[in-house]
Write a protein that holds these residues in place. Structure first.
Motif, PDB file in Angstrom:
ATOM      1  N   ARG A  48       9.291  -1.695   5.903  1.00 48.79           N
ATOM      2  CA  ARG A  48      10.087  -1.352   7.073  1.00 48.79           C
ATOM      3  C   ARG A  48      10.884  -0.095   6.742  1.00 48.79           C
ATOM      4  NH1 ARG A  48      14.868  -4.021   9.376  1.00 48.79           N
ATOM      5  NH2 ARG A  48      15.425  -1.821   9.600  1.00 48.79           N
ATOM      6  N   MET A  49      11.441   0.526   7.754  1.00 47.65           N
ATOM      7  CA  MET A  49      12.214   1.735   7.542  1.00 47.65           C
ATOM      8  C   MET A  49      13.608   1.397   7.018  1.00 47.65           C
ATOM      9  SD  MET A  49      10.067   4.030   8.309  1.00 47.65           S
ATOM     10  CE  MET A  49      11.045   5.527   8.439  1.00 47.65           C
ATOM     11  N   ILE A  50      14.143   2.302   6.219  1.00 44.63           N
ATOM     12  CA  ILE A  50      15.496   2.148   5.683  1.00 44.63           C
ATOM     13  C   ILE A  50      16.482   2.763   6.661  1.00 44.63           C
ATOM     14  CG2 ILE A  50      17.013   2.630   3.714  1.00 44.63           C
ATOM     15  CD1 ILE A  50      14.442   3.164   2.073  1.00 44.63           C
ATOM     16  N   ASP A  51      17.573   2.060   6.935  1.00 49.67           N
ATOM     17  CA  ASP A  51      18.609   2.608   7.804  1.00 49.67           C
ATOM     18  C   ASP A  51      19.158   3.910   7.216  1.00 49.67           C
ATOM     19  OD1 ASP A  51      18.293   0.470   9.451  1.00 49.67           O
ATOM     20  OD2 ASP A  51      20.299  -0.368   9.150  1.00 49.67           O
ATOM     21  N   ALA A  52      19.435   4.865   8.079  1.00 51.98           N
ATOM     22  CA  ALA A  52      19.975   6.146   7.624  1.00 51.98           C
ATOM     23  C   ALA A  52      21.297   5.953   6.892  1.00 51.98           C
ATOM     24  CB  ALA A  52      20.164   7.084   8.814  1.00 51.98           C
ATOM     25  N   ALA A  53      22.121   5.026   7.372  1.00 53.61           N
ATOM     26  CA  ALA A  53      23.411   4.777   6.716  1.00 53.61           C
ATOM     27  C   ALA A  53      23.214   4.242   5.309  1.00 53.61           C
ATOM     28  CB  ALA A  53      24.244   3.795   7.547  1.00 53.61           C
ATOM     29  N   ALA A  54      22.169   3.443   5.105  1.00 51.67           N
ATOM     30  CA  ALA A  54      21.884   2.914   3.768  1.00 51.67           C
ATOM     31  C   ALA A  54      21.420   4.025   2.834  1.00 51.67           C
ATOM     32  CB  ALA A  54      20.833   1.808   3.856  1.00 51.67           C
ATOM     33  N   ILE A  55      20.601   4.941   3.348  1.00 54.01           N
ATOM     34  CA  ILE A  55      20.145   6.062   2.517  1.00 54.01           C
ATOM     35  C   ILE A  55      21.333   6.903   2.071  1.00 54.01           C
ATOM     36  CG2 ILE A  55      18.778   8.192   2.507  1.00 54.01           C
ATOM     37  CD1 ILE A  55      16.831   6.853   4.425  1.00 54.01           C
ATOM     38  N   ASP A  56      22.319   7.044   2.942  1.00 53.90           N
ATOM     39  CA  ASP A  56      23.518   7.791   2.561  1.00 53.90           C
ATOM     40  C   ASP A  56      24.239   7.144   1.395  1.00 53.90           C
ATOM     41  OD1 ASP A  56      23.077   9.637   4.561  1.00 53.90           O
ATOM     42  OD2 ASP A  56      24.450   8.700   5.991  1.00 53.90           O
ATOM     43  N   VAL A  57      24.111   5.820   1.263  1.00 51.34           N
ATOM     44  CA  VAL A  57      24.801   5.091   0.193  1.00 51.34           C
ATOM     45  C   VAL A  57      24.043   5.181  -1.121  1.00 51.34           C
ATOM     46  CG1 VAL A  57      25.528   2.799  -0.603  1.00 51.34           C
ATOM     47  CG2 VAL A  57      25.976   3.503   1.758  1.00 51.34           C
ATOM     48  N   HIS A  58      22.729   4.894  -1.079  1.00 46.67           N
ATOM     49  CA  HIS A  58      21.982   4.815  -2.344  1.00 46.67           C
ATOM     50  C   HIS A  58      21.004   5.957  -2.566  1.00 46.67           C
ATOM     51  CE1 HIS A  58      18.864   3.217   0.262  1.00 46.67           C
ATOM     52  NE2 HIS A  58      19.513   2.088   0.474  1.00 46.67           N
ATOM     53  N   GLY A  59      20.691   6.722  -1.549  1.00 48.13           N
ATOM     54  CA  GLY A  59      19.819   7.876  -1.726  1.00 48.13           C
ATOM     55  C   GLY A  59      18.349   7.554  -1.866  1.00 48.13           C
ATOM     56  N   ILE A  60      17.946   6.309  -1.678  1.00 44.01           N
ATOM     57  CA  ILE A  60      16.536   5.915  -1.806  1.00 44.01           C
ATOM     58  C   ILE A  60      15.854   6.131  -0.456  1.00 44.01           C
ATOM     59  CG2 ILE A  60      14.952   4.036  -2.344  1.00 44.01           C
ATOM     60  CD1 ILE A  60      17.221   2.776  -3.994  1.00 44.01           C
ATOM     61  N   THR A  61      14.773   6.873  -0.441  1.00 40.09           N
ATOM     62  CA  THR A  61      14.110   7.230   0.805  1.00 40.09           C
ATOM     63  C   THR A  61      12.840   6.411   1.028  1.00 40.09           C
ATOM     64  OG1 THR A  61      12.765   8.966  -0.222  1.00 40.09           O
ATOM     65  CG2 THR A  61      14.977   9.583   0.585  1.00 40.09           C
ATOM     66  N   ASN A  62      12.385   6.396   2.286  1.00 38.69           N
ATOM     67  CA  ASN A  62      11.137   5.717   2.618  1.00 38.69           C
ATOM     68  C   ASN A  62       9.964   6.333   1.872  1.00 38.69           C
ATOM     69  OD1 ASN A  62      12.099   3.895   4.931  1.00 38.69           O
ATOM     70  ND2 ASN A  62      12.802   5.906   5.614  1.00 38.69           N
ATOM     71  N   GLU A  63       9.961   7.649   1.742  1.00 36.12           N
ATOM     72  CA  GLU A  63       8.863   8.338   1.054  1.00 36.12           C
ATOM     73  C   GLU A  63       8.798   7.940  -0.420  1.00 36.12           C
ATOM     74  OE1 GLU A  63       9.936  10.179   4.723  1.00 36.12           O
ATOM     75  OE2 GLU A  63      11.174   9.809   2.935  1.00 36.12           O
ATOM     76  N   PHE A  64       9.947   7.802  -1.050  1.00 37.61           N
ATOM     77  CA  PHE A  64       9.987   7.442  -2.466  1.00 37.61           C
ATOM     78  C   PHE A  64       9.369   6.063  -2.712  1.00 37.61           C
ATOM     79  CE2 PHE A  64      12.295   5.264  -5.929  1.00 37.61           C
ATOM     80  CZ  PHE A  64      11.940   6.078  -6.996  1.00 37.61           C
ATOM     81  N   LEU A  65       9.515   5.159  -1.738  1.00 40.94           N
ATOM     82  CA  LEU A  65       9.073   3.774  -1.926  1.00 40.94           C
ATOM     83  C   LEU A  65       7.628   3.523  -1.499  1.00 40.94           C
ATOM     84  CD1 LEU A  65      12.252   1.889  -0.670  1.00 40.94           C
ATOM     85  CD2 LEU A  65      11.600   2.357  -3.037  1.00 40.94           C
ATOM     86  N   GLU A  66       6.935   4.542  -0.987  1.00 34.90           N
ATOM     87  CA  GLU A  66       5.602   4.338  -0.431  1.00 34.90           C
ATOM     88  C   GLU A  66       4.629   3.708  -1.418  1.00 34.90           C
ATOM     89  OE1 GLU A  66       4.281   8.042   1.113  1.00 34.90           O
ATOM     90  OE2 GLU A  66       5.405   7.853   3.003  1.00 34.90           O
ATOM     91  N   ASP A  67       4.689   4.094  -2.692  1.00 37.44           N
ATOM     92  CA  ASP A  67       3.718   3.594  -3.671  1.00 37.44           C
ATOM     93  C   ASP A  67       4.292   2.493  -4.569  1.00 37.44           C
ATOM     94  OD1 ASP A  67       5.532   5.151  -5.038  1.00 37.44           O
ATOM     95  OD2 ASP A  67       4.032   6.157  -6.302  1.00 37.44           O
ATOM     96  N   LYS A  68       5.437   1.938  -4.200  1.00 42.51           N
ATOM     97  CA  LYS A  68       6.087   0.919  -5.039  1.00 42.51           C
ATOM     98  C   LYS A  68       5.549  -0.470  -4.698  1.00 42.51           C
ATOM     99  CE  LYS A  68       8.660   3.994  -7.031  1.00 42.51           C
ATOM    100  NZ  LYS A  68       8.064   5.184  -6.394  1.00 42.51           N
ATOM    101  N   PRO A  69       5.597  -1.400  -5.643  1.00 48.53           N
ATOM    102  CA  PRO A  69       5.110  -2.765  -5.374  1.00 48.53           C
ATOM    103  C   PRO A  69       6.015  -3.485  -4.378  1.00 48.53           C
ATOM    104  CG  PRO A  69       6.229  -2.675  -7.493  1.00 48.53           C
ATOM    105  CD  PRO A  69       6.112  -1.250  -7.019  1.00 48.53           C
ATOM    106  N   ARG A  70       5.495  -4.552  -3.800  1.00 52.34           N
ATOM    107  CA  ARG A  70       6.276  -5.396  -2.915  1.00 52.34           C
ATOM    108  C   ARG A  70       6.939  -6.517  -3.720  1.00 52.34           C
ATOM    109  NH1 ARG A  70       2.279  -2.970  -0.344  1.00 52.34           N
ATOM    110  NH2 ARG A  70       2.612  -2.327   1.838  1.00 52.34           N
ATOM    111  N   PHE A  71       7.934  -7.160  -3.112  1.00 52.13           N
ATOM    112  CA  PHE A  71       8.655  -8.205  -3.834  1.00 52.13           C
ATOM    113  C   PHE A  71       7.702  -9.279  -4.360  1.00 52.13           C
ATOM    114  CE2 PHE A  71      10.958 -12.218  -4.145  1.00 52.13           C
ATOM    115  CZ  PHE A  71      12.036 -11.851  -4.937  1.00 52.13           C
ATOM    116  N   GLY A  72       6.724  -9.650  -3.542  1.00 49.40           N
ATOM    117  CA  GLY A  72       5.773 -10.676  -3.976  1.00 49.40           C
ATOM    118  C   GLY A  72       5.015 -10.308  -5.230  1.00 49.40           C
TER     119      GLY A  72
END
Length: 240
Positions: A48-72
């Protein structure tokens, strides 16, 4: 053996009930109050998309997470890592709520965090020790003279490392010299061989006694630590 896991998460937003997910888990392990270096750190694809306000807090972007594993993909390793430990979390209901939500999404019969671990909330501890004061992680760093100048943005592993220092100071513990060169387990014999022995014929050391003012400052500092300060427990034999 007392095993503590200092844990923090970063998320896509504030409410699991609104579909928000975990995007980073950071854990720092301490055994007998000593950092071991056996940490757990994982970025996660939340689908899902990350809220813009959350990105302002931690700096983690949707693009950065594209190739990351899922919680499962990492859940089994994570649960095995924390199983049986005491989790140290700042504002624990937030992180535990998100973790339980992720587990529930995997399987309704999955264990919940409380089934696997004890949980200590350092925010509750801080409010008890410092009532009426700000008790955010940044405020506690300032209160306990912890350098967090490198923390420009939130990050799960970085915040867990900082919280480990805060926890040790809040509970009257030492924060330096925990992770020695012998590795996580430590090698007592090897460490002992590195001790520099002083000659028995050396001149006697001058003993400098504390002044009344020094003793008063010391006592005030102990009192500031509160009930968790081991040096205030008169008549007890405390092993740590």
């Amino acid at each position: 053996m007392t095993r503590l896991i200092v844990l923090d998460t970063e998320t896509t937003g504030l409410e699991p009930a609104q579909g928000h997910r975990i995007i980073e888990i950071g854990c720092v392990e301490m055994v007998e109050r000593r950092l071991t270096g056996n940490n757990f750190h994982q970025y996660l694809q939340p689908d899902r998309m990350i809220d813009a306000a959350a990105i302002d807090v931690h700096g983690i972007t949707n693009e950065f997470l594209e190739d990351k594993p899922r919680f499962g993909d990492v859940a089994a390793d994570f649960l095995e890592y924390v199983r049986g430990a005491e989790l140290i979390i700042h504002n624990a209901p937030f992180d535990v709520g998100f973790l339980n939500n992720e587990l529930l999404k995997l399987d309704e019969d999955s264990p919940r965090i409380a089934d696997l671990c004890a949980v200590t909330d350092t925010l509750v501890m801080a409010k008890k020790k410092h009532p009426g004061q700000r008790n955010s992680l940044d405020a506690l760093c300032k209160r306990y003279d912890i350098d967090n100048s490198h923390r420009e943005l939130h990050g799960a592993l970085l915040d867990a490392e900082i919280l480990a220092d805060v926890y040790l100071l809040m509970t009257g513990g030492q924060t330096a010299l925990f992770l020695d060169s012998q590795g996580a387990e430590g090698d007592v014999a090897g460490a002992a061989s590195n001790i520099r022995r002083l000659s028995g014929e050396r001149p006697r050391l001058k003993v400098v006694r504390p002044s009344e003012e020094d003793l008063a400052v010391h006592e005030a500092q102990l009192q500031k630590m509160g009930d968790d300060c081991v040096w205030l427990r008169e008549g007890e034999v405390v092993s740590d």
